[in-house]
Motif scaffolding. Structure first.
Motif, PDB file in Angstrom:
ATOM      1  N   ARG A 139      -1.050  -3.326  11.970  1.00  0.00           N
ATOM      2  CA  ARG A 139      -0.231  -3.302  10.751  1.00  0.00           C
ATOM      3  C   ARG A 139       1.265  -3.207  11.092  1.00  0.00           C
ATOM      4  O   ARG A 139       2.104  -3.847  10.455  1.00  0.00           O
ATOM      5  CB  ARG A 139      -0.629  -2.120   9.863  1.00  0.00           C
ATOM      6  CG  ARG A 139      -0.092  -2.257   8.429  1.00  0.00           C
ATOM      7  CD  ARG A 139      -0.185  -0.966   7.650  1.00  0.00           C
ATOM      8  NE  ARG A 139      -1.521  -0.386   7.651  1.00  0.00           N
ATOM      9  CZ  ARG A 139      -2.486  -0.763   6.810  1.00  0.00           C
ATOM     10  NH1 ARG A 139      -2.247  -1.696   5.916  1.00  0.00           N
ATOM     11  NH2 ARG A 139      -3.656  -0.181   6.855  1.00  0.00           N
ATOM     12  N   PHE A 183      -6.998  -4.693   5.718  1.00  0.00           N
ATOM     13  CA  PHE A 183      -6.044  -5.751   5.342  1.00  0.00           C
ATOM     14  C   PHE A 183      -6.499  -6.568   4.143  1.00  0.00           C
ATOM     15  O   PHE A 183      -5.690  -7.279   3.544  1.00  0.00           O
ATOM     16  CB  PHE A 183      -5.812  -6.702   6.528  1.00  0.00           C
ATOM     17  CG  PHE A 183      -4.957  -6.123   7.619  1.00  0.00           C
ATOM     18  CD1 PHE A 183      -5.440  -5.154   8.467  1.00  0.00           C
ATOM     19  CD2 PHE A 183      -3.655  -6.551   7.789  1.00  0.00           C
ATOM     20  CE1 PHE A 183      -4.654  -4.607   9.470  1.00  0.00           C
ATOM     21  CE2 PHE A 183      -2.844  -6.019   8.798  1.00  0.00           C
ATOM     22  CZ  PHE A 183      -3.356  -5.051   9.642  1.00  0.00           C
ATOM     23  N   ARG A 186      -5.293 -10.183   3.259  1.00  0.00           N
ATOM     24  CA  ARG A 186      -4.152 -10.473   4.126  1.00  0.00           C
ATOM     25  C   ARG A 186      -4.594 -10.770   5.558  1.00  0.00           C
ATOM     26  O   ARG A 186      -3.758 -11.064   6.423  1.00  0.00           O
ATOM     27  CB  ARG A 186      -3.175  -9.294   4.134  1.00  0.00           C
ATOM     28  CG  ARG A 186      -2.345  -9.227   2.845  1.00  0.00           C
ATOM     29  CD  ARG A 186      -1.859  -7.831   2.529  1.00  0.00           C
ATOM     30  NE  ARG A 186      -0.872  -7.311   3.459  1.00  0.00           N
ATOM     31  CZ  ARG A 186       0.446  -7.412   3.299  1.00  0.00           C
ATOM     32  NH1 ARG A 186       0.936  -8.072   2.278  1.00  0.00           N
ATOM     33  NH2 ARG A 186       1.283  -6.869   4.170  1.00  0.00           N
ATOM     34  N   LEU A 187      -5.884 -10.706   5.833  1.00  0.00           N
ATOM     35  CA  LEU A 187      -6.374 -11.012   7.180  1.00  0.00           C
ATOM     36  C   LEU A 187      -6.902 -12.443   7.238  1.00  0.00           C
ATOM     37  O   LEU A 187      -7.597 -12.890   6.334  1.00  0.00           O
ATOM     38  CB  LEU A 187      -7.510 -10.050   7.549  1.00  0.00           C
ATOM     39  CG  LEU A 187      -8.133 -10.266   8.935  1.00  0.00           C
ATOM     40  CD1 LEU A 187      -7.176  -9.823  10.041  1.00  0.00           C
ATOM     41  CD2 LEU A 187      -9.458  -9.509   9.059  1.00  0.00           C
TER      42      LEU A 187
END
Ligand code: FMN
Length: 350
Positions: A139, A183, A186-187
Motif C-alpha cells: 500500500r 485492496f 484496486r488490485l
C-alpha cells in the motif's frame, strides 16, 4: 539495491533493440477474423470507446502496461508514456516498484502525477516481493506515487530462466487473498507474457480479484530476455522455453468464459495495433494492453514517436469498429466472427 537497478537497465537495453519477440511465437490473433460490414451506416465520430477502469473513465480501452522505473532513463520512459496516456485518456502502469522498495532514492523515477494528474495509474510489484513487503508495504508503494490501483505481476517462467531468480513458488494464492481483501477492486493481477489461463483466473476471482491482465504469449518474452542475459545450460533451457505460454487470444477468450462479465479483463501480450486491439475486445477483454511497441517508439524518437505510434493504434481501433458496424465494444462483441486454425484447438481444450 544496486543489482536490481542494473538488471533493469540491462532489460531495457535488450527490450529496446534485442530479439525479445521470438518470431515463432504467436498470439493466435491471426486466427480471429472480424467480419466486414459494407454498409456501416455510422460516422467515425459515432464510435464511443469510453470505458470505466480503476474508478475513472477512460476515453479508449487501452492500458500502457507496466514496464519500468528505478533509473533516470526509466523515469523518462514513465513520464513520456504517462503524459501520452493522460492526453489521450488511457490507463498507464509503472514497472516493478521493487527498486524503490529497496532504495527510496529511486522513487522519483516512478513519479508521474506532475505530468499525468488525472490518468488512471497502476503501481506494480511482483508476487514474491509482495510476500516480503506485506499488505502495508504494498500500500505504501501505491500511495507513494498516487496510484489508483496496484498491479501484482506473476512471472514464474522468467524467474526460472534467471540465474538469480526464485525457485520456490509456494504461498502465492495466500498473498493474493490478503491483497484482494485489502485492496478490493484496486488490485490487478497480471502475467508478464506467459499468460493466465482459465483455471488460475477462476481461482483468483474466487479469492476476490476483480481485475486480471492475462498477458499472454506472442509478444515480449521474458524467458527470451533472460535467455539473452544467461550463459551455458541456463541459456539453453531459456531457448527451449522462450515459446512457452498461453497465446493471448486463447487466454483472453477462455478466461472470459471462466469468469463472468463483472471481472475487468485486460488482454496484453503481443497486441500490436488497433485491429488486434479490436480482436481482443471482441474476444472478451475490457481493455487491450501494450508494452513493447510504445516503449520502442519512445526509445527511438521520444514522445513524438510514441504519440505517433499511439495515434496509429487508436485510429485502427476506431476503424475496426466502423468496419464491423459497431458503435461500441458491446456491439462489437455481438458481431459474428470467424475463429480458425490452432486457436480453435486451444479453445476446445480450455
Ligand atoms: N511487467 C510487469 O508487471 N512489471 C514490470 O516491471 C515489467 N517490465 C517490463 C519492461 C519492459 C521493457 C517490457 C517490454 C515489458 C515489461 N513488463 C513488465 C511486461 C509487460 O507489462 C507486458 O505484460 C508484456 O511485455 C507483454 O506485453 P507486450 O507484448 O505488449 O510487450
Amino acid at each position: 539495491d544496486e543489482t536490481t537497478a542494473r538488471r533493469k537497465d540491462a532489460h531495457l537495453d535488450l527490450c529496446a533493440t534485442g530479439d525479445v519477440e521470438p518470431a515463432q511465437n504467436s498470439t493466435l490473433l491471426e486466427h480471429v477474423h472480424l467480419i466486414h460490414c459494407a454498409m456501416p451506416e455510422m460516422a467515425v465520430e459515432d464510435v464511443d470507446l469510453s470505458t470505466p477502469f480503476l474508478g475513472k473513465r477512460l476515453q479508449a480501452p487501452l492500458l500502457l502496461t507496466g514496464m519500468t522505473g528505478g533509473t533516470e532513463r526509466a523515469g523518462a520512459v514513465n513520464r513520456d508514456l504517462a503524459l501520452l496516456a493522460e492526453r489521450h485518456g488511457l490507463a498507464f502502469g509503472v514497472g516493478s516498484q521493487r527498486a524503490m522498495a529497496e532504495d527510496s532514492a529511486r522513487a522519483a523515477s516512478y513519479a508521474v502525477r506532475d505530468v499525468a494528474p488525472t490518468v488512471a495509474l497502476l503501481g506494480n510489484i511482483g508476487l514474491y516481493q509482495a510476500i516480503g513487503l506485506g499488505v502495508d508495504g504494498v500500500r505504501r508503494l501505491m500511495d507513494a506515487i498516487g496510484a489508483d490501483g496496484m498491479a501484482l505481476h506473476l512471472n514464474a517462467g522468467q524467474e526460472l530462466t534467471q540465474p538469480e531468480g526464485d525457485r520456490d513458488f509456494r504461498g502465492g494464492y495466500r498473498v493474493v487473498e490478503e491483497l484482494a481483501r485489502a485492496f478490493g477492486d484496486r488490485l490487478l493481477v497480471k502475467e508478464t507474457g506467459c499468460g493466465i489461463g482459465p483455471d488460475v483466473a477462476r481461482r483468483l476471482v474466487e479469492l476476490g480479484v476483480r481485475n486480471v491482465d492475462v498477458s499472454g504469449l506472442g509478444g515480449t518474452s521474458w524467458v527470451r530476455v533472460e535467455q539473452l542475459r544467461a550463459a551455458g545450460p541456463q541459456a539453453q533451457v531459456g531457448a527451449e522455453f522462450s515459446g512457452w505460454g498461453i497465446p493471448t487470444a486463447a487466454a483472453i477468450a477462455s478466461v472470459r468464459k471462466a469468469v463472468g462479465p463483472e471481472v475487468r479483463l485486460v488482454a496484453s501480450g503481443g497486441v500490436r495495433g488497433g485491429l488486434e486491439s479490436a480482436k481482443v475486445l471482441a474476444l472478451g477483454a475490457d481493455l487491450a494492453g501494450m508494452a513493447l511497441p510504445l516503449f520502442r517508439a519512445q526509445q527511438q524518437g521520444g514522445l513524438p514517436a510514441a504519440e505517433e505510434a499511439l495515434k496509429v493504434i487508436l485510429t485502427g481501433l476506431r476503424q475496426a469498429l466502423v468496419l464491423t458496424g459497431s458503435r461500441d465494444v458491446a456491439q462489437l462483441r455481438q458481431r459474428p466472427r470467424v475463429v480458425s486454425g490452432a486457436l480453435k484447438d486451444w479453445l476446445a481444450a480450455l
